[in-house]
Design a protein around this motif. Structure first.
Motif, PDB file in Angstrom:
ATOM      1  N   LEU A   8      41.567  41.901  37.707  1.00 53.23           N
ATOM      2  CA  LEU A   8      40.697  41.645  38.860  1.00 53.23           C
ATOM      3  C   LEU A   8      39.935  40.331  38.689  1.00 53.23           C
ATOM      4  O   LEU A   8      39.775  39.557  39.633  1.00 53.23           O
ATOM      5  CB  LEU A   8      39.699  42.803  39.043  1.00 53.23           C
ATOM      6  CG  LEU A   8      40.278  44.107  39.594  1.00 53.23           C
ATOM      7  CD1 LEU A   8      39.238  45.221  39.525  1.00 53.23           C
ATOM      8  CD2 LEU A   8      40.747  43.910  41.039  1.00 53.23           C
ATOM      9  N   HIS A  12      40.043  37.122  40.998  1.00 51.16           N
ATOM     10  CA  HIS A  12      38.766  36.605  41.508  1.00 51.16           C
ATOM     11  C   HIS A  12      38.689  35.090  41.288  1.00 51.16           C
ATOM     12  O   HIS A  12      38.226  34.354  42.147  1.00 51.16           O
ATOM     13  CB  HIS A  12      37.652  37.326  40.745  1.00 51.16           C
ATOM     14  CG  HIS A  12      36.306  37.295  41.396  1.00 51.16           C
ATOM     15  ND1 HIS A  12      36.047  37.804  42.649  1.00 51.16           N
ATOM     16  CD2 HIS A  12      35.106  36.830  40.954  1.00 51.16           C
ATOM     17  CE1 HIS A  12      34.758  37.654  42.934  1.00 51.16           C
ATOM     18  NE2 HIS A  12      34.165  37.052  41.922  1.00 51.16           N
ATOM     19  N   THR A  48      38.145  41.335  45.713  1.00 53.75           N
ATOM     20  CA  THR A  48      38.122  41.408  44.243  1.00 53.75           C
ATOM     21  C   THR A  48      36.688  41.521  43.719  1.00 53.75           C
ATOM     22  O   THR A  48      36.442  42.187  42.713  1.00 53.75           O
ATOM     23  CB  THR A  48      38.803  40.182  43.597  1.00 53.75           C
ATOM     24  OG1 THR A  48      38.150  38.988  44.051  1.00 53.75           O
ATOM     25  CG2 THR A  48      40.274  40.126  43.935  1.00 53.75           C
TER      26      THR A  48
END
Ligand code: HEM
Length: 114
Positions: A8, A12, A48
């Motif tokens: 994640l 991001h 995210t």
């Protein structure tokens, strides 16, 4: 869980690159319009970011909730500024620079607010 958090975080950072890179490249081209990289980047940051804010860390390592709230508000502002102007041929210089500035503010908050 740790692998999920890292994946994640990677996504991001890709979203951040799309949003800031797309905006700066567009600004330097001299034509101030919202491009797809900015649109996707803003969307990726919201999705995210919220996923990273979920309780996926060991006890005591959660990020500051006030910091996350501030980042969310700023990101929603960026999202609205990008989404609702996405079809315009050109946007005001102030509007465009505000998108870049707010993105940089959020990256600074992520980095310096511990
Ligand atoms: C334009 C919007 C955003 C930008 C530019 C941005 C930027 C960043 C950057 C550069 C990092 C990495 C910091 C580091 O590794 O030291 C980060 C991490 C993080 N961001 Fe964002 N962010 C945005 C939106 C959001 C939103 C809306 C949320 C959630 C409310 C969020 C939650 C987080 C969390 C929880 C981390 C920590 C990731 C980890 O190490 O586990 N971000 N952000």
């Amino acid at each position: 869980m740790e692998t999920l958090r890292l994946v994640l975080r990677y996504a991001h950072l890709v979203g951040f690159a799309l949003l800031l890179g797309g905006a700066v490249a567009q600004y330097l081209s001299g034509r101030l319009r919202i491009n797809l990289a900015m649109l996707y980047g803003a969307g990726i940051q919201i999705v995210t970011g919220l996923a990273l804010a979920a309780p996926i860390r060991p006890e005591g390592q959660e990020p500051n909730p006030v910091k996350l709230g501030v980042k969310l508000v700023i990101t929603l502002m960026i999202g609205a500024m990008v989404f609702f102007s996405r079809r315009r041929e050109a946007v005001n210089r102030g509007h465009f620079l505000a998108i870049i500035a707010l993105t940089l503010v959020n990256a600074a908050i992520a980095t310096f607010w511990r």
